[in-house]
Design an enzyme around this catalytic site. Sequence first.
Site, mmCIF file in Angstrom:
data_model
loop_
_atom_site.group_PDB
_atom_site.id
_atom_site.type_symbol
_atom_site.label_atom_id
_atom_site.label_comp_id
_atom_site.label_asym_id
_atom_site.label_seq_id
_atom_site.Cartn_x
_atom_site.Cartn_y
_atom_site.Cartn_z
ATOM 1 N N CYS A 92 18.399 -8.446 -1.371
ATOM 2 C CA CYS A 92 17.930 -9.756 -0.925
ATOM 3 C C CYS A 92 17.914 -10.781 -2.058
ATOM 4 O O CYS A 92 18.387 -11.906 -1.896
ATOM 5 C CB CYS A 92 16.533 -9.606 -0.328
ATOM 6 S SG CYS A 92 15.792 -11.156 0.228
ATOM 7 N N ASP A 136 7.611 -9.968 1.780
ATOM 8 C CA ASP A 136 6.552 -9.150 1.169
ATOM 9 C C ASP A 136 5.823 -9.904 0.068
ATOM 10 O O ASP A 136 4.649 -9.653 -0.202
ATOM 11 C CB ASP A 136 7.193 -7.875 0.592
ATOM 12 C CG ASP A 136 6.188 -6.748 0.438
ATOM 13 O OD1 ASP A 136 5.091 -6.846 1.033
ATOM 14 O OD2 ASP A 136 6.490 -5.774 -0.264
ATOM 15 N N CYS A 161 24.467 -14.827 -10.456
ATOM 16 C CA CYS A 161 23.003 -14.900 -10.552
ATOM 17 C C CYS A 161 22.365 -15.478 -9.292
ATOM 18 O O CYS A 161 21.408 -14.929 -8.757
ATOM 19 C CB CYS A 161 22.628 -15.741 -11.769
ATOM 20 S SG CYS A 161 20.886 -16.165 -11.874
ATOM 21 N N GLY A 212 0.775 -1.205 0.000
ATOM 22 C CA GLY A 212 0.000 0.000 0.000
ATOM 23 C C GLY A 212 0.819 1.275 0.000
ATOM 24 O O GLY A 212 1.958 1.311 -0.396
ATOM 25 N N ARG A 238 1.000 3.713 -13.545
ATOM 26 C CA ARG A 238 0.893 4.311 -12.215
ATOM 27 C C ARG A 238 -0.074 5.497 -12.267
ATOM 28 O O ARG A 238 0.341 6.632 -12.510
ATOM 29 C CB ARG A 238 2.262 4.755 -11.705
ATOM 30 C CG ARG A 238 3.272 3.621 -11.602
ATOM 31 C CD ARG A 238 4.517 4.068 -10.869
ATOM 32 N NE ARG A 238 4.202 4.435 -9.487
ATOM 33 C CZ ARG A 238 4.049 3.573 -8.492
ATOM 34 N NH1 ARG A 238 4.181 2.280 -8.713
ATOM 35 N NH2 ARG A 238 3.756 3.996 -7.279
ATOM 36 N N CYS A 286 26.027 -23.879 -14.241
ATOM 37 C CA CYS A 286 26.100 -22.631 -14.992
ATOM 38 C C CYS A 286 27.304 -21.790 -14.565
ATOM 39 O O CYS A 286 27.577 -21.614 -13.371
ATOM 40 C CB CYS A 286 24.821 -21.823 -14.804
ATOM 41 S SG CYS A 286 24.803 -20.257 -15.708
#
Length: 386
Positions: free
Chosen positions: A258, A280, A329, A68, A136, A323
């Site tokens: 993160c 989240d 990555c 929000g 937006r 890989c």
Amino acid sequence: MYLLIKPASGACDLGCKYCFYTDEMSCRSEAVRGMMKTETVSRILGKALERCAEHMPPETLSVGFQGGEPLLAGIDFYRFVCDFVEKNNTRGVRVSYFLQTNGTHLDAEFAEFFAAHGFLVGLSVDGPKEYHDRHRVTRDGRSCFNRVMRAAENMRRAGVEFNTLTVVTSASATHAQALYGFFARSGFRYQQYIPCVAPFGAVDKAKLGLDADKYGEFLCRMFDLWYADACRGESSYVYNRDFENWVGILAGRQPEECGMCGVCSAQYLIESDGSVYPCDFYALDAYCLGNLATDSFEDIDRARERIGFIEASRTLPDACRECRWLPLCRNGCRRNRIGGEPSPAVPMDHPGGQNRFCAAYRRFFEYAYPRMRAMADMIARRGGLD
């Protein structure tokens, strides 16, 4: 300790077409939880300060606010938070604040308050007006671009430290130069770009969000622009969170983003009623870890371990293990792993497969690696990142 608090739950005055949290809330038994009460936030912060103080030296407490739209909670809510911390932080815990906002309510009063209390603010802006207004907009479809730009000016005048957050969509991914030029002209030198997250239940997630081919091209074009400015020296310096972290990894540093760590961290996503989730992207009924209005942080940690949230993220597909680019990555954010999207009903006990942007990252690393390697070597010779 890292807290991410939603003081207005998912309430928002905008109707962004790609909002992942709106999609999440639609999958919960109770979508919007109302405004956070002062009694709730005081319990949360009191427990957090106490826990951080148990360490010697005390652990740093990072308190973030998101939505929000978190500014809908009103400035008195934030005054209460800062006053509470000041009065109750008797054991010298280092506390930092950050906040992510759409900017529509960020007036001069808010800006002065954020400056006085050292808030780091993230301002959501998707580029120049024609790109920003594509997704937006207000709930009745009106532009919010001018209000966002006024928010940036308010923060500049007050001396608030802020950066921009831009969602890369299928439409904007082919216009890297237009986005970069706009941010440069606007003086937005601290930038973060995140790929659009597709909604739950999508049959073809790539088309609904952003496909790997377009995202790979975007990363290459944006890197060219960023690298050229970096070579020009400090006066042209632009901070790009992705590129800075990848160069940092090559220079031997741990990423602070993160999704680049390769494994989920112990976070506390706190809804306005005090209920806690591990991330989240996983604020769903099946992932609720408890409620800090009544439970302890130890209770929350045990619940996280019980559903195996962090441990599940450690598993890598065989293709990733083989890989060349795995050290950079690390299979990206768990939310973007194919087959690893959260289920609204069942806690996920598997991490999914390869990242849906795997082809984008492969293309980018092959394209940019020599220059990133050279930058990392230069940083290492100088003794570290500035």
